[in-house]
Design an enzyme around this catalytic site. Structure first.
Site, PDB file in Angstrom:
ATOM      1  N   GLU A 115       1.814   2.773  -4.206  1.00  0.00           N
ATOM      2  CA  GLU A 115       0.840   3.925  -4.096  1.00  0.00           C
ATOM      3  C   GLU A 115       0.518   3.905  -2.417  1.00  0.00           C
ATOM      4  OE1 GLU A 115      -0.245   6.287  -5.525  1.00  0.00           O
ATOM      5  OE2 GLU A 115      -2.471   6.279  -6.027  1.00  0.00           O
ATOM      6  N   THR A 154      -2.892  14.351   0.126  1.00  0.00           N
ATOM      7  CA  THR A 154      -4.007  13.294  -0.145  1.00  0.00           C
ATOM      8  C   THR A 154      -4.393  12.801   1.415  1.00  0.00           C
ATOM      9  OG1 THR A 154      -2.810  12.589  -2.271  1.00  0.00           O
ATOM     10  CG2 THR A 154      -4.080  10.864  -1.032  1.00  0.00           C
TER      11      THR A 154
END
Lengths: 318, 318
Positions: free
Chosen positions: A134, A187
């Site tokens: 991630e 993001t």
């Protein structure tokens, strides 16, 4: 040591899309969805590194050091002291940067596949390795999508250090509409716009809403959950990036949703509804029409809370 | 209109002590306790104002405009358009400024007694009137003690506007130790020391802990609730006023408590334990001994989650 030709030398896993935050649970709440999945196929090799032999679906980096799944898998290899390599194929059905846990799904896919091949990793270690995947896409090892992608259901990250995750089972009447608009919000950008601190009154509001959301989840009270899908701090800060958000919320609630929030950092939105009222299609249609009025195409999914990542029948994806 | 000689012309109510915050639920969580109560006796009169004819127990202002119970009652009178007066007696068993909801108990006592005499107020209205009583002692109409004092059980204030309170029933194995030290920390001072804003990482930690506390409550998982009784923002800011807090926490957990926090703004502390382990006395003793090592006398109470305010058999308290 490891026999790469035995039946454990190849594996295929499927990992669900997820929705994080859900209003006041910024970096804390995550929900597995049963509408979209990524798949990772992995086979151990006698080589020295992980090779990506193909990616079907959405485009993601095939250079292993930039690929979430490969990075997560290599962390598992490192943890297990495995010095050989692997070859991987991926099927990316979750659009990257959609707010639906696309990188988390790939990261969990890589970590879980590697763990199944080498054996013996705890869920906690798989989570930590997936968190490293991630980090490649979002600069930090957040687990708010990773946890529900691996474990399924609704997850609450109480603490990172020590890692303490509460997992709650879904209930059957909880309906979900997820709508993915054809706009991109990275993001990174969505994180950069966040404040560094928050006024105490908003901290209190968020704690009240997050707590009430959990109470609603366990009581199966979708109306309460909907009222609690409110974030006075983070979602508000992101609205300039997604100026259509309050329109979309109003329309969704008008069509029967109990509440709506960004899914993760957006641009997807997630709305909850009571399945016994059978208004999922109506809500999805109202949201996609409202996006269209804002000049944005979008795709709606009517779904439920999903199971976590799982091994599926072997064989190459492609 | 109102006949002050009928059977509804006098009433006596009993209101429990309460514990707010419980770690991360600052201004949100409240818990009714079954160990200490205030009582308010009220009788309608043909006079023009509320008179306080006596206070037994702890000392509180007997001037009606400075007395929480009288102020709350007068708000009920105002709301009902009642132009006459009342006479009141109070029994104060909850020490003022103890962190155990003393002013909330009196406020709820006054509001509930007046409501029972005049009839027909909703719970929400009683809460709002009691909040006005609370304002007299703490400068603001917080409901975090008022709500559990009236409703009993565990309460979550999701929102003040519109007022939205979630009430959860207690479970039988939830044991509570409350220890009240012989020091005074004023609510005003404890509020003045609070920061005006909080770093985002602490906001996230608090949301995670508050959410996990609720999940633990509903799952009857006292260990999880104890781990979640952590407040990175408000309790930490108050530690300079109560430098013994981390000592006390350590000792309580060592004696079998699952967690400990300040009760409200202190100085009382509240620890949770599993009744099936029968370690309540041990925990209470360990905490009072640790206070003594810090040069402070204290009194421990072993109790359970309590019921809310209720009418008890009529007759004057004194």
């Amino acid at each position: 040591m490891m026999n790469t030709t035995d039946t454990n030398s190849k594996v295929k896993v499927r990992v669900p899309a997820t929705s994080a935050n859900l209003g006041a649970g910024f970096d804390v709440f995550g929900l597995a969805l049963d509408c979209l999945y990524d798949e990772v196929y992995m086979e151990l090799t006698t080589g020295k590194s992980i090779e990506i032999l193909g990616v079907e679906g959405y485009d993601v980096p095939e250079e292993p050091s930039e690929n979430c799944a490969a990075v997560a898998a290599s962390k598992v290899f490192e943890m297990k002291g495995y010095a050989h390599g692997a070859k991987m194929w991926m099927r990316k059905c979750i659009r990257p940067k959609s707010g639906l846990g696309s990188s988390a799904a790939s990261s969990v896919g890589g970590a879980l596949a590697a763990s199944k091949l080498l054996g013996g990793l705890s869920y906690e270690d798989i989570l930590l390795c997936a968190g490293e995947g991630e980090r490649v896409s979002s600069m930090s090892a957040h687990l708010d999508n990773v946890a529900p992608a691996l474990l399924g259901g609704f997850t609450i990250i109480r603490s990172y250090s020590p890692l303490d995750i509460v997992r709650l089972e879904a209930f059957s009447s909880m309906g979900i509409v997820v709508v993915l608009p054809e706009v991109e919000v990275s993001t990174k950008e969505a994180r950069a716009i966040l404040p560094e601190s928050a006024p105490v009154k908003d901290v209190v509001r968020n704690a009240g809403n997050a707590s009430a959301f959990v109470a609603g989840f366990i009581r199966e009270d979708i109306a309460l959950m909907g009222r609690a899908m409110v974030d006075a701090i983070f979602e508000k800060a992101r609205e300039p990036l997604m100026p259509w958000l309050s329109d979309i919320r109003k329309v969704a609630i008008g069509a029967g949703a109990s509440g709506l929030s960004l899914s993760g950092s957006g641009p997807s939105v997630i709305a909850l509804f009571d399945k016994r009222e059978h208004r999922g299609k109506e809500i999805s249609k109202a949201i996609t029409e409202a996006f269209l009025e804002n000049g944005i195409d979008s795709e709606g999914f009517i779904c439920s809370v999903g199971r976590g990542a799982m091994e599926i029948s072997e064989g190459a994806v492609i």
